[in-house]
Scaffold this motif. Structure first.
Motif, short mmCIF file in Angstrom:
data_model
loop_
_atom_site.label_atom_id
_atom_site.label_comp_id
_atom_site.label_asym_id
_atom_site.label_seq_id
_atom_site.Cartn_x
_atom_site.Cartn_y
_atom_site.Cartn_z
N LYS A 1 19.18 -6.62 -8.60
CA LYS A 1 18.75 -5.54 -8.67
C LYS A 1 17.41 -5.87 -7.20
CE LYS A 1 18.39 -5.09 -13.10
NZ LYS A 1 17.12 -5.89 -14.88
N VAL B 1 17.75 -3.21 -3.72
CA VAL B 1 15.99 -2.75 -3.44
C VAL B 1 16.06 -2.83 -2.22
CG1 VAL B 1 13.84 -2.57 -4.15
CG2 VAL B 1 15.62 -2.34 -6.30
N GLN C 1 20.64 4.69 -11.11
CA GLN C 1 20.13 3.47 -11.37
C GLN C 1 19.03 3.04 -10.46
OE1 GLN C 1 20.75 1.68 -14.38
NE2 GLN C 1 18.82 0.11 -14.39
N TRP D 1 15.36 1.60 -10.18
CA TRP D 1 15.53 0.19 -9.82
C TRP D 1 13.51 -0.08 -8.28
CZ3 TRP D 1 20.74 -1.92 -9.32
CH2 TRP D 1 21.32 -2.44 -11.35
N TYR E 1 10.35 -1.14 -8.63
CA TYR E 1 9.74 -1.84 -7.21
C TYR E 1 8.55 -1.49 -6.61
CZ TYR E 1 10.25 -5.80 -3.54
OH TYR E 1 9.79 -6.44 -2.62
N LEU F 1 11.75 -5.52 -11.75
CA LEU F 1 12.95 -5.39 -12.31
C LEU F 1 12.89 -5.79 -13.36
CD1 LEU F 1 13.96 -5.63 -8.10
CD2 LEU F 1 13.88 -3.64 -9.76
#
Length: 154
Positions: free
Chosen positions: A9, A13, A36, A40, A44, A52
């Motif tokens: 993740k 990001v 998705q 994320w 974040y 996350l």
């Protein structure tokens, strides 16, 4: 449903924040849904790496009502609210809206404590607040709502 570790993740990001692609491009690159990626990135931006981590758990009635109040006052999307409050599933907010419309979300004194969900040897009845404390809590709640409305208006 696929689960992703925090390292993956964070990688997605970071690529998004460094400008290596938008949500759709990165989603295609990593074979995930673009929603998705947006989720994320939002989590974040609001909570750092802690956003996350996979979120599961119960939310109190007060928390749900606070989220719904902010939804109405600031006209935010469920996805944005989920990112701000670190709620794992934005659809939960829609469910809370329906529960509130049906009158299933009530003031805190009508909710059984979470302790009652775990089996224990002794059964105790939940204490009801004293009338004076309940009146004071109601007064403070009304005052808090009024102040929030004033702030939202400004």
């Amino acid at each position: 449903m696929r689960t992703f570790d925090v390292k993956f993740k964070r990688k997605v990001v970071r690529e998004y924040l460094s400008g290596k692609g938008g949500c759709k491009l990165l989603a295609a690159k990593f074979d995930i849904a673009d929603s998705q990626v947006r989720r994320w990135v939002g989590a974040y931006q609001h909570h750092g790496s802690a956003g996350l981590n996979r979120q599961r758990g119960r939310y109190t009635c007060e928390f749900k009502l606070e989220v719904l109040h902010r939804l109405a006052a600031e006209n935010l999307s469920c996805r944005e609210l989920a990112a701000r409050y670190n709620i794992g599933n934005p659809h939960s907010i829609t469910t809370w809206q329906r529960q509130h419309e049906r009158g299933e979300l009530r003031s805190p004194q009508h909710i059984l404590p979470l302790d009652n969900l775990v089996p224990t040897k002794k059964k105790t009845s939940p204490r009801l607040p004293e009338p004076e404390q309940s009146e004071q809590a109601d007064r403070l709640l009304r005052e808090n709502q009024q102040l929030r409305a004033e702030v939202a208006y400004l």
